[in-house]
Structures are given as C-alpha cells and as structure tokens.
Design an enzyme around this catalytic site. Sequence first.
Site, PDB file in Angstrom:
ATOM      1  N   GLY A  10       0.834  -1.205   0.000  1.00  0.00           N
ATOM      2  CA  GLY A  10       0.000   0.000   0.000  1.00  0.00           C
ATOM      3  C   GLY A  10       0.865   1.250   0.000  1.00  0.00           C
ATOM      4  O   GLY A  10       2.103   1.164   0.050  1.00  0.00           O
ATOM      5  N   LEU A  12       1.322   3.667   2.300  1.00  0.00           N
ATOM      6  CA  LEU A  12       2.114   3.862   3.513  1.00  0.00           C
ATOM      7  C   LEU A  12       3.171   2.763   3.641  1.00  0.00           C
ATOM      8  O   LEU A  12       4.320   3.030   4.011  1.00  0.00           O
ATOM      9  CB  LEU A  12       1.207   3.895   4.750  1.00  0.00           C
ATOM     10  CG  LEU A  12       1.922   4.116   6.082  1.00  0.00           C
ATOM     11  CD1 LEU A  12       2.746   5.406   6.071  1.00  0.00           C
ATOM     12  CD2 LEU A  12       0.924   4.141   7.239  1.00  0.00           C
ATOM     13  N   ASP A  37      -1.989 -12.318   5.494  1.00  0.00           N
ATOM     14  CA  ASP A  37      -3.372 -11.841   5.437  1.00  0.00           C
ATOM     15  C   ASP A  37      -3.825 -11.605   6.876  1.00  0.00           C
ATOM     16  O   ASP A  37      -3.951 -12.562   7.654  1.00  0.00           O
ATOM     17  CB  ASP A  37      -4.230 -12.914   4.742  1.00  0.00           C
ATOM     18  CG  ASP A  37      -5.709 -12.555   4.746  1.00  0.00           C
ATOM     19  OD1 ASP A  37      -6.090 -11.529   5.346  1.00  0.00           O
ATOM     20  OD2 ASP A  37      -6.484 -13.325   4.141  1.00  0.00           O
ATOM     21  N   ILE A  38      -4.051 -10.354   7.241  1.00  0.00           N
ATOM     22  CA  ILE A  38      -4.337 -10.055   8.652  1.00  0.00           C
ATOM     23  C   ILE A  38      -5.693 -10.594   9.108  1.00  0.00           C
ATOM     24  O   ILE A  38      -5.972 -10.630  10.299  1.00  0.00           O
ATOM     25  CB  ILE A  38      -4.211  -8.544   8.980  1.00  0.00           C
ATOM     26  CG1 ILE A  38      -5.235  -7.702   8.207  1.00  0.00           C
ATOM     27  CG2 ILE A  38      -2.793  -8.052   8.731  1.00  0.00           C
ATOM     28  CD1 ILE A  38      -5.373  -6.271   8.736  1.00  0.00           C
ATOM     29  N   ALA A  61      -5.231  -2.304   5.368  1.00  0.00           N
ATOM     30  CA  ALA A  61      -6.597  -1.836   5.612  1.00  0.00           C
ATOM     31  C   ALA A  61      -7.431  -1.979   4.350  1.00  0.00           C
ATOM     32  O   ALA A  61      -6.897  -2.111   3.244  1.00  0.00           O
ATOM     33  CB  ALA A  61      -6.578  -0.368   6.042  1.00  0.00           C
ATOM     34  N   ASP A 103      -9.207  10.161  10.074  1.00  0.00           N
ATOM     35  CA  ASP A 103     -10.094  11.289  10.418  1.00  0.00           C
ATOM     36  C   ASP A 103     -11.554  10.944  10.117  1.00  0.00           C
ATOM     37  O   ASP A 103     -12.463  11.588  10.634  1.00  0.00           O
ATOM     38  CB  ASP A 103      -9.673  12.540   9.638  1.00  0.00           C
ATOM     39  CG  ASP A 103      -9.671  12.338   8.131  1.00  0.00           C
ATOM     40  OD1 ASP A 103      -9.437  11.187   7.678  1.00  0.00           O
ATOM     41  OD2 ASP A 103      -9.894  13.313   7.387  1.00  0.00           O
ATOM     42  N   TYR A 126     -16.688   2.737   6.017  1.00  0.00           N
ATOM     43  CA  TYR A 126     -15.227   2.718   6.170  1.00  0.00           C
ATOM     44  C   TYR A 126     -14.823   3.248   7.545  1.00  0.00           C
ATOM     45  O   TYR A 126     -14.107   2.573   8.301  1.00  0.00           O
ATOM     46  CB  TYR A 126     -14.567   3.547   5.058  1.00  0.00           C
ATOM     47  CG  TYR A 126     -13.116   3.882   5.295  1.00  0.00           C
ATOM     48  CD1 TYR A 126     -12.126   2.905   5.218  1.00  0.00           C
ATOM     49  CD2 TYR A 126     -12.719   5.195   5.606  1.00  0.00           C
ATOM     50  CE1 TYR A 126     -10.789   3.219   5.447  1.00  0.00           C
ATOM     51  CE2 TYR A 126     -11.397   5.517   5.834  1.00  0.00           C
ATOM     52  CZ  TYR A 126     -10.434   4.524   5.752  1.00  0.00           C
ATOM     53  OH  TYR A 126      -9.118   4.845   5.984  1.00  0.00           O
TER      54      TYR A 126
HETATM   55  N1  LIG Z   1      -5.230   6.894   2.145  1.00  0.00           N
HETATM   56  C1  LIG Z   1      -5.726   7.830   2.946  1.00  0.00           C
HETATM   57  O1  LIG Z   1      -6.064   8.935   2.524  1.00  0.00           O
HETATM   58  C2  LIG Z   1      -5.868   7.543   4.411  1.00  0.00           C
HETATM   59  C3  LIG Z   1      -6.417   8.542   5.234  1.00  0.00           C
HETATM   60  C4  LIG Z   1      -6.530   8.266   6.596  1.00  0.00           C
HETATM   61  C5  LIG Z   1      -6.116   7.058   7.110  1.00  0.00           C
HETATM   62  N2  LIG Z   1      -5.600   6.118   6.284  1.00  0.00           N
HETATM   63  C6  LIG Z   1      -5.187   4.833   6.857  1.00  0.00           C
HETATM   64  O2  LIG Z   1      -3.793   4.697   6.629  1.00  0.00           O
HETATM   65  C7  LIG Z   1      -3.457   3.311   6.494  1.00  0.00           C
HETATM   66  C8  LIG Z   1      -2.634   3.108   5.242  1.00  0.00           C
HETATM   67  O3  LIG Z   1      -3.418   3.515   4.130  1.00  0.00           O
HETATM   68  P1  LIG Z   1      -2.871   3.438   2.645  1.00  0.00           P
HETATM   69  O4  LIG Z   1      -3.326   4.668   1.957  1.00  0.00           O
HETATM   70  O5  LIG Z   1      -1.450   3.054   2.636  1.00  0.00           O
HETATM   71  O6  LIG Z   1      -3.766   2.219   2.107  1.00  0.00           O
HETATM   72  P2  LIG Z   1      -3.646   1.430   0.726  1.00  0.00           P
HETATM   73  O7  LIG Z   1      -2.705   2.109  -0.190  1.00  0.00           O
HETATM   74  O8  LIG Z   1      -5.045   1.159   0.287  1.00  0.00           O
HETATM   75  O9  LIG Z   1      -2.969   0.057   1.173  1.00  0.00           O
HETATM   76  C9  LIG Z   1      -3.639  -0.873   1.946  1.00  0.00           C
HETATM   77  C10 LIG Z   1      -2.807  -2.126   1.989  1.00  0.00           C
HETATM   78  O10 LIG Z   1      -3.504  -3.071   2.801  1.00  0.00           O
HETATM   79  C11 LIG Z   1      -3.375  -4.324   2.174  1.00  0.00           C
HETATM   80  N3  LIG Z   1      -4.418  -5.249   2.613  1.00  0.00           N
HETATM   81  C12 LIG Z   1      -5.733  -5.241   2.321  1.00  0.00           C
HETATM   82  N4  LIG Z   1      -6.341  -6.301   2.902  1.00  0.00           N
HETATM   83  C13 LIG Z   1      -5.386  -6.979   3.578  1.00  0.00           C
HETATM   84  C14 LIG Z   1      -5.358  -8.137   4.378  1.00  0.00           C
HETATM   85  N5  LIG Z   1      -6.488  -8.835   4.602  1.00  0.00           N
HETATM   86  N6  LIG Z   1      -4.198  -8.553   4.916  1.00  0.00           N
HETATM   87  C15 LIG Z   1      -3.057  -7.870   4.690  1.00  0.00           C
HETATM   88  N7  LIG Z   1      -2.993  -6.755   3.943  1.00  0.00           N
HETATM   89  C16 LIG Z   1      -4.151  -6.311   3.392  1.00  0.00           C
HETATM   90  C17 LIG Z   1      -3.446  -4.024   0.692  1.00  0.00           C
HETATM   91  O11 LIG Z   1      -2.907  -5.099  -0.028  1.00  0.00           O
HETATM   92  P3  LIG Z   1      -3.623  -5.608  -1.391  1.00  0.00           P
HETATM   93  O12 LIG Z   1      -3.584  -4.456  -2.318  1.00  0.00           O
HETATM   94  O13 LIG Z   1      -2.768  -6.758  -1.783  1.00  0.00           O
HETATM   95  O14 LIG Z   1      -5.016  -5.987  -0.986  1.00  0.00           O
HETATM   96  C18 LIG Z   1      -2.587  -2.774   0.630  1.00  0.00           C
HETATM   97  O15 LIG Z   1      -1.232  -3.129   0.495  1.00  0.00           O
HETATM   98  C19 LIG Z   1      -4.784   2.560   6.529  1.00  0.00           C
HETATM   99  O16 LIG Z   1      -5.004   2.097   7.827  1.00  0.00           O
HETATM  100  C20 LIG Z   1      -5.806   3.630   6.201  1.00  0.00           C
HETATM  101  O17 LIG Z   1      -7.067   3.322   6.779  1.00  0.00           O
HETATM  102  C21 LIG Z   1      -5.458   6.327   4.945  1.00  0.00           C
END
Ligand SMILES: NC(=O)c1ccc[n+]([C@@H]2O[C@H](COP(=O)([O-])OP(=O)(O)OC[C@H]3O[C@@H](n4cnc5c(N)ncnc54)[C@H](OP(=O)(O)O)[C@@H]3O)[C@@H](O)[C@H]2O)c1
Length: 285
Positions: A10, A12, A37-38, A61, A103, A126
């Site tokens: 992802g 982050l 897989d969490i 996530a 947020d 979400y």
């Molecule tokens: N993006 C934002 O604007 C934002 C804002 C606030 C908070 N956050 C939080 O910040 C964190 C990081 O977000 P991000 O933007 O990096 O998210 P992201 O780019 O969507 O990445 C999510 C990662 O989680 C993995 N994942 C999904 N299901 C899974 C599972 N069952 N087991 C293990 N891995 C799994 C995905 O892998 P696959 O692709 O292989 O499924 C992907 O690598 C999250 O907790 C998110 O809620 C994000």
Amino acid sequence: MVILVTGSTGQLGQSLQYIAHQYPEIDFLFCPSSELDITNLEQCRAAFSKYKPQYCINTAAYTAVDKAEIEPQKAHLINAIGAKNLAEVCKEFNTVLLHISTDFVFDGNKKSPYTEEDLANSTGVYGQTKMEGEIAIQQTWEKHFIIRTSWVYSQFGNNFMKTMLRLASERDSLSVVNDQIGTPTNAVDLATVLIKIILTDNQQPTADNFGIYNYSNEGQCSWYEFAQKIFEINNIRINLQPIPTSGFPTPAKRPKFSVLDKRKIKEVFGINIQDWITSLKEHQG
Ligand SMILES: NC(=O)c1ccc[n+]([C@@H]2O[C@H](COP(=O)([O-])OP(=O)(O)OC[C@H]3O[C@@H](n4cnc5c(N)ncnc54)[C@H](OP(=O)(O)O)[C@@H]3O)[C@@H](O)[C@H]2O)c1
C-alpha cells in the site's frame, strides 16, 4: 530491532520501504497481503512466531471509502477483525502495535480541530469499521499506538494527488469539492513519524505513552485548494472549478470538517510537523 510491517504494497507500506535505508539498525520485515493476510489469525501467529518482532506497524486496511458502502462485511473483516487479530498476536508475543486510523471516524460537525478525546461518530462504513478496529485493539492489548491521520498522498498507490495529475492529463477542466475541509498528509512524513515513535518508545520502555494520537501535516484546506496547489506546483494549467459536495454525490458521506489537533503527538514525541504546502512542494521536488 525487528519491525514487521503489514500491507507493505500500500502507499504507507511503500513509503516505509522508501525510508527504511535510513535506519540500518532496524530489521524491517515488509509483508504483502499475499504473505500475511491479517484476517487469518493463524497466519499472523505463524509470522510472529517466525520473526518475533518487537514492533508491528499495521498499514493493512480496506481503504475504498465508497466501495465499503456495498461491501461492509469485507471492510469489517479487514479493518476490525484484522486489527483484532494483530492485537491478539501482539499480546501473545509482547509486540508493540502501531495501528493507523483515520479522520473519517469523525462526523465532521465540529468547527475546531478534533482532539484525541473527541467522540468518534463515523458517517460511513469505512470510518465505522476503522473505529471498530480501534476499539478491538484497545480492548485486546494495551501496548498500542493508534495514529489517526488524514488525506494521505504519496508517489505510491492510489491517492487524490495522483488522481488529480492523471485527470489533468486527460481533461481541460475539472470540478473539485470546496466545502470539505481537512489536511493532506505526506505518507513519507507519516512513515518517518511512525519510526520516530518506535525509536522513542524503544529508548524509554517504561514511559508508557500508549494510546491514540492524531497526525497529519499542519494547516488546512478544501479538496479544491489541495487540487489548486497540486496543479500550481506541477505547473499544470487547467480550468479548475470549485463545487459543493452536493455537486459531486458519492455513496459514502464524508465529514465536512476533519482537521486533526496534533498537540499531543508534538508534545509527547517532540515532533516538528511541516505545513502541508511545504511538504507537498518537497514531495514534488
Ligand atoms: N489513504 C488515505 O487517505 C488515508 C487517510 C486516513 C487514514 N488512512 C489509513 O492509513 C493506512 C494506510 O493507508 P494506505 O493509503 O497506505 O492504504 P492502501 O494504499 O489502500 O494500502 C492498503 C494495503 O492493505 C493491504 N491489505 C488489504 N487487505 C489486507 C489483508 N487482509 N491482509 C493484509 N494486507 C491487506 C493491501 O494489499 P492488497 O492491495 O494486496 O489488498 C494494501 O497493500 C490505513 O489504515 C488507512 O485506513 C489512509
């Protein structure tokens, strides 16, 4: 020191990989969903048993805010059950858990920045499932840091900045919502802060600073203003129009205001936070 990172593909997760070389003293174990897989407790246990990490950063996530409205079970499984599974194995192996939240746990009705004590009250699936994940962790394992962040962007994965840049290459004009206010967060800044929290905690194991923390860059803007800056910094000329949320209906209702108060993280960890515009410029540079 061993740090296990979930969801490593992802944005982050990739941002953590991007800065990992700056910390030669740390053994990072980056686990993609295909390996860890969490939602699978036994798989989590097996990984922890093999690597015995001192810290786990859960970046995994379900983040598709609108799709979550039609896939609530899947969002719940990953964001709530997945978080609980990790808290359980962290407890079994005495691993400190850093979990990322959002947020979007807030309804957005406040007029001043949200503190860690403000009541979470999400308006969509979400945010609701992320809130459930927070609660599951709090009820399972006290050695946790829950970092709530907002509007994350990076060169990796899918995010608003990349969407704007792509749309600008396809169109001459664009309308963007100007009545939702928040703060963009550079994912590399967030990744650096996560490591700072770990290094501080590791040096002061008795300090017991566990709990919820807000983190984003400083300042605030609307999505329209965020888009304006993205185009300005990238020297892109486009006819950009501000529109109200009602002009861009989405399946999930988003908070109108979700600026986070960051006094706690700054005080406890001595973190200096960059203004969102400076950080966006540096990211582009
Ligand atoms: N993006 C934002 O604007 C934002 C804002 C606030 C908070 N956050 C939080 O910040 C964190 C990081 O977000 P991000 O933007 O990096 O998210 P992201 O780019 O969507 O990445 C999510 C990662 O989680 C993995 N994942 C999904 N299901 C899974 C599972 N069952 N087991 C293990 N891995 C799994 C995905 O892998 P696959 O692709 O292989 O499924 C992907 O690598 C999250 O907790 C998110 O809620 C994000």
